[in-house]
Write a protein that holds these residues in place. Structure first.
Motif, mmCIF file in Angstrom:
data_model
loop_
_atom_site.group_PDB
_atom_site.id
_atom_site.type_symbol
_atom_site.label_atom_id
_atom_site.label_comp_id
_atom_site.label_asym_id
_atom_site.label_seq_id
_atom_site.Cartn_x
_atom_site.Cartn_y
_atom_site.Cartn_z
ATOM 1 N N ASP A 1 1.146 -1.554 -0.301
ATOM 2 C CA ASP A 1 -0.213 0.140 -0.200
ATOM 3 C C ASP A 1 0.649 0.798 0.321
ATOM 4 N N HIS B 1 0.340 4.257 -0.574
ATOM 5 C CA HIS B 1 -0.199 5.572 -0.166
ATOM 6 C C HIS B 1 -0.250 5.481 1.710
ATOM 7 N N ALA B 2 -0.626 4.487 2.159
ATOM 8 C CA ALA B 2 -0.190 3.945 3.633
ATOM 9 C C ALA B 2 0.676 3.327 3.918
ATOM 10 N N ARG B 3 1.720 3.448 3.269
ATOM 11 C CA ARG B 3 3.298 2.670 3.131
ATOM 12 C C ARG B 3 4.049 1.712 3.985
ATOM 13 N N HIS C 1 7.438 2.895 -6.070
ATOM 14 C CA HIS C 1 6.832 4.206 -6.001
ATOM 15 C C HIS C 1 7.459 5.065 -5.166
ATOM 16 N N ASN D 1 -1.100 11.160 4.086
ATOM 17 C CA ASN D 1 -0.429 10.603 3.851
ATOM 18 C C ASN D 1 0.002 11.159 2.187
ATOM 19 N N SER E 1 -2.199 4.743 8.919
ATOM 20 C CA SER E 1 -2.833 6.099 8.595
ATOM 21 C C SER E 1 -3.551 6.833 8.024
ATOM 22 N N SER E 2 -3.584 5.782 6.416
ATOM 23 C CA SER E 2 -4.887 6.025 5.675
ATOM 24 C C SER E 2 -6.463 5.699 6.027
#
Lengths: 503, 357
Positions: A120, A122-124, A144, B191, B269-270
């Motif tokens: 993911d 975005h959430a890393r 990414h 994010n 976090s997301s």
């Protein structure tokens, strides 16, 4: 079933598994595993007889190669019911014998758990199976602009499951942390076959921090089936400074000065002259051969940040008496600076038939004492030692050179190593910074911890593994073993029964 | 062993023999946290003082009763800090209480949590044994990492005697930016920024305003400031802001209505906006969401669990019930056995973490 007052569970004595019946275990496992997932012929078992610490070898009774979590659960339930030891194994690159098989046990290989389940950006975070290689995570995250920060030297081969077991570090952990700082959640199976999820995809979890206990537990608490790691943005730029010193103590002081100036470099490594000479003939990194020590100091971040930090580092190094300072001009030169440091282990292997790698960590200010003592030990044990050092965090890797084919050299190398580890403890440090205790340093644990502390470690193990079947005999010494080791030490270095195998 | 430690050992052994509950307590600034404290007060403040501090080793070892403010002033004198920015929640906070509570402040999302900076502890367990785990060095994998497990255990495993913490240099430059944006957009942006090499060190969103702190090298902070835009806060206003968020004196926390519970929601976090009744303040790049709400606990826990997180009734809840998110049975069984390992008579802060723990 063992209870909490059982001397085996409390770590007073080693458990005896000699009554385990191989034929019955094979039959029971064959019922829960598909064809090709169970091995028990000597020829098939041979590749599993050791890990990266090849001086220690032991053929396992059986090797299980499950592909699903259900199969892991089934294997563990069989072993739990039959009282069979289980040794989990990743790529087998560990340097402390943590994955050394048990003669009456099952090696549970997680090699087929090799998929990245979810990434993911975005959430890393990345959710991966334990057999995924460390570097494979960074490769998958790279498009990414992300990577997985801990980078143990074996990262092309070692697996994330093994990293969790050992709490692996790398050359960048002063700034980016160890495995424990970069793993968010671990899913695993207990010896009773219960699936437990420890940690969270958020930044903390309720209750006691079991994640901290599981990471670095050397396969003693549970078998890991899934790991969620944190991904870090790739720095835009990295630049490396190479500094030469005419004295190792001065180099050590320069390290302290860099930290005192408020700089936390991405990497801060030191090599002594014999180490520099060894790698230079191997990779020709262009290291100054007349220097008594060299430092490599890496800065990473935005171009502006790196430029600012490199100038500050240069000023500190000049003040600290560096005889030569080079700043990498491009990526090729940076890689060249690092090539030598990264070739230290293979170079040791080239100049000596065998070498033995130590892993003590000491407060940085004691470095001079340690290096002086190592020089004296070279005389005492009649062996050479070259030193590479994660200087930023005080983690030493002395490489003791020896030839196992020469009568008595392995024993001398081990005694030399034991001396270094015990001095690490005496100087206020630890016997292992990142390689783990495994079987290799188990005796030195007796020097680092008291009896009540060792007993508490066994109690902690008992909270996860009440039957003491996961990786028995590793990482935490029984009180019996310490008593024996104590006697060995009183005998002034003369080991009794030199021809029996010692672990 | 000091006379005081010897006295404490005797007291613990006597309490264990008699089954007397001990309320291990420093300054009492976090008495509000966790389930209701019970037992005879066991005041740790007598065991105070700095054992060693070596700025160039990045390590400080202090006795548990040392005032947290004193420790922070000491390391600030050498240009260093506790990077996890712990909340004090009152003037008398001690280092032992800080470690036992395990709470971290605004810098946590990027710098790491309190437990990440714990290098070693010395504890007095429920058998009256003094045990040392970890040490004073950054890298140490000898034995299980018990010191980090002691962090956040709310004094239920033993009496913390000394603790060694990693310290870090204070950033050279710091600036705070302000953006007027809604909840969803704030979570998305935080994010996105988290995935870029930006020197973000703290974030807070409430009432349609996102505030972002940048810390690091002068050049890096200035470059990020240019890139991100937003309105720059004056230094004094910024300091007051982050202090208010950390200590929960900020308006959001101060204005709680009667009957409202302050919930601490820890989420990926997301995670999407939680959409629960009440008011919110978001920290840690989206990973920590404070909710002031009078909604039923079960509804809040269910929603948060569905989003992959856990909820703590932080202030104002019924503390006889569970305050922390209930755990699955196999994990709870391990927690109970771990408590039993350290405190077989169940005398230390019994029931503060969970019923029976």
């Amino acid at each position: 079933m063992n209870s909490a007052t059982d001397p085996v569970v409390l770590g007073e004595q080693e458990a005896d598994f000699s009554a385990v019946d191989k034929a019955r275990v094979v039959e029971a496992l064959a019922r829960v595993l598909p064809a090709g997932a169970l091995m028990y012929d000597a020829e098939e078992l041979r590749p599993y007889e050791c890990d990266g610490l090849s001086a220690y070898r032991q053929m396992p009774m059986v090797v299980a190669l499950p592909t699903t979590e259900e199969q892991v659960v089934a294997v563990l339930k069989v072993c739990s019911e039959m009282g069979v030891p289980v040794v989990a194994r990743g790529a087998g690159t560990g340097l402390s014998g943590g994955a050394l098989p048990h003669a009456f046990g099952v090696v549970l290989s997680l090699a087929r758990f090799n998929r990245i389940l979810h990434l993911d950006p975005h959430a890393r975070t990345a959710v991966v199976q334990p057999g995924v290689r460390n570097l494979a995570i960074s490769e998958a995250a790279s498009p990414h602009g992300l990577y997985y920060a801990p980078d143990p030297s074996s990262q092309i081969a070692c697996t994330i499951g093994g990293n969790v077991a050992e709490n692996s570090g790398g050359v960048h952990c002063l700034k980016y942390g160890l495995t424990v700082h970069n793993v968010l959640r671990v899913r695993g199976v207990t010896i009773d076959g219960e699936i437990v999820e420890i940690g969270n995809h958020g930044l903390d979890a309720p209750g006691y921090d079991l994640l901290a206990l599981v990471i670095g537990s050397e396969g003693m608490l549970e078998v890991v089936t899934e790991v969620t790691v944190k991904l870090t943005p790739k720095p835009q730029l990295a630049q490396c400074v190479l500094a030469a010193f005419d004295d190792v103590i001065k180099a050590g002081e320069a390290v302290a000065e860099i930290i005192a100036a408020g700089i936390i470099p991405a990497g801060l490594e030191m090599m002594d002259q014999p180490a520099t000479a060894a790698v230079e003939q191997f990779v020709r990194a262009g290291y100054p051969l007349d220097a008594k020590a060299i430092l490599l100091c890496e800065s990473d971040g935005t171009p502006e940040e790196v430029a600012e930090e490199i100038e500050r580092v240069r000023a500190v190094l000049e003040r600290s008496g560096a005889t030569e300072i080079r700043v990498s001009r491009d990526e090729a030169e940076r890689m060249k600076f690092w090539a030598g440091r990264k070739a230290a282990f293979p170079a040791a292997g080239r100049i000596s038939p065998d070498y033995y790698c130590m892993d003590g960590t000491i407060p940085r200010k004691r470095l001079g004492e340690m290096l002086t003592a190592i020089q004296e030990m070279e005389g005492k044990h009649g062996l050479r030692c070259i030193n590479v050092f994660h200087a930023g965090d005080g983690n030493l890797h002395p490489l003791i050179l020896f030839d196992a084919n020469q009568e008595g050299e392995l024993e001398r190398a081990e005694a030399f190593g034991a001396d270094i580890l015990e001095l690490s403890v005496a100087l206020g440090g630890t016997i292992t910074g990142e390689h783990g205790v495994g079987i290799e340093k188990i005796n030195q644990m007796c020097s680092q911890f008291t009896r009540p502390e060792l007993t508490m470690f066994f109690r902690v193990k008992g909270a996860f593994d009440p039957r003491a079947l996961l990786n028995p005999g590793k990482a935490i010494p029984t009180l019996n073993r310490c008593a024996e080791y104590g006697r060995m030490r009183v005998s002034n270095g003369h080991v009794p029964y030199p021809d029996i195998p010692r672990f | 062993m000091s006379d005081l430690t010897e006295q404490w050992r005797e007291r613990v052994c006597a309490a264990a023999a008699a089954g007397t509950a001990l309320q291990v307590r420093g300054g009492g600034t976090k008495d509000f946290y966790g389930r209701t404290p019970v037992g005879e007060v066991f005041d740790t403040r007598g065991h105070a003082g700095v054992v060693s501090y070596e700025p160039t080793e990045l390590v400080v070892t202090v006795r548990a009763g040392t005032p947290l403010a004193e420790l922070e002033a000491l390391v600030a004198g050498s240009g260093q800090m506790l990077a996890f920015e712990p909340p004090h929640f009152g003037a008398g906070a001690t280092v032992g209480g800080c470690v036992a509570a395990g709470l971290s402040g605004p810098r946590r999302a990027t710098a790491g949590a309190l437990r990440d900076f714990v290098l070693g502890v010395r504890v007095l367990d429920g058998r009256g044994e003094v045990l040392s785990f970890g040490g004073q060095v950054m890298k140490n994998v000898a034995g299980y990492d018990v010191s980090r497990a002691i962090a956040g255990s709310l004094g239920t495993l033993g009496v913390i005697l000394d603790v060694s913490l990693k310290v870090l240099p204070r950033p050279v430059a710091e600036t705070t930016l302000r953006f007027a944006i809604g909840e969803k957009e704030a979570i998305d942006r935080l994010n996105d920024w988290g995935g870029q090499p930006l020197p973000v060190s703290a974030s807070v969103w409430a009432d349609g305003v996102l505030q972002l702190r940048l810390s690091g090298a002068e050049a890096a902070v200035r470059a990020a400031e240019r890139k991100l835009g937003g309105e720059v806060l004056a230094d004094e206003a910024a300091d007051a802001l982050w202090q208010g968020v950390r200590e929960q004196t900020d308006g959001f926390f101060a204005d709680a209505a009667p009957g409202e519970v302050l919930w601490r929601l820890s989420l990926p976090s997301s995670a999407a906006p939680v959409k629960l009744p009440g008011k919110q303040l978001i920290e840690w790049g989206g990973a920590l969401r404070w909710l002031r709400s009078d909604a039923p606990a079960a509804a809040i826990r269910e929603r948060v669990a569905a989003l992959g997180g856990h909820a703590t009734a932080f202030r104002g809840a019924d503390r006889a019930g569970e305050v922390f998110q209930p755990l699955p049975a196999p994990v709870m069984a391990i927690q109970r056995r771990l408590k039993q390992a350290f405190d077989p008579a169940g005398i230390f802060n019994p029931g503060r973490l969970y019923d029976g723990i």
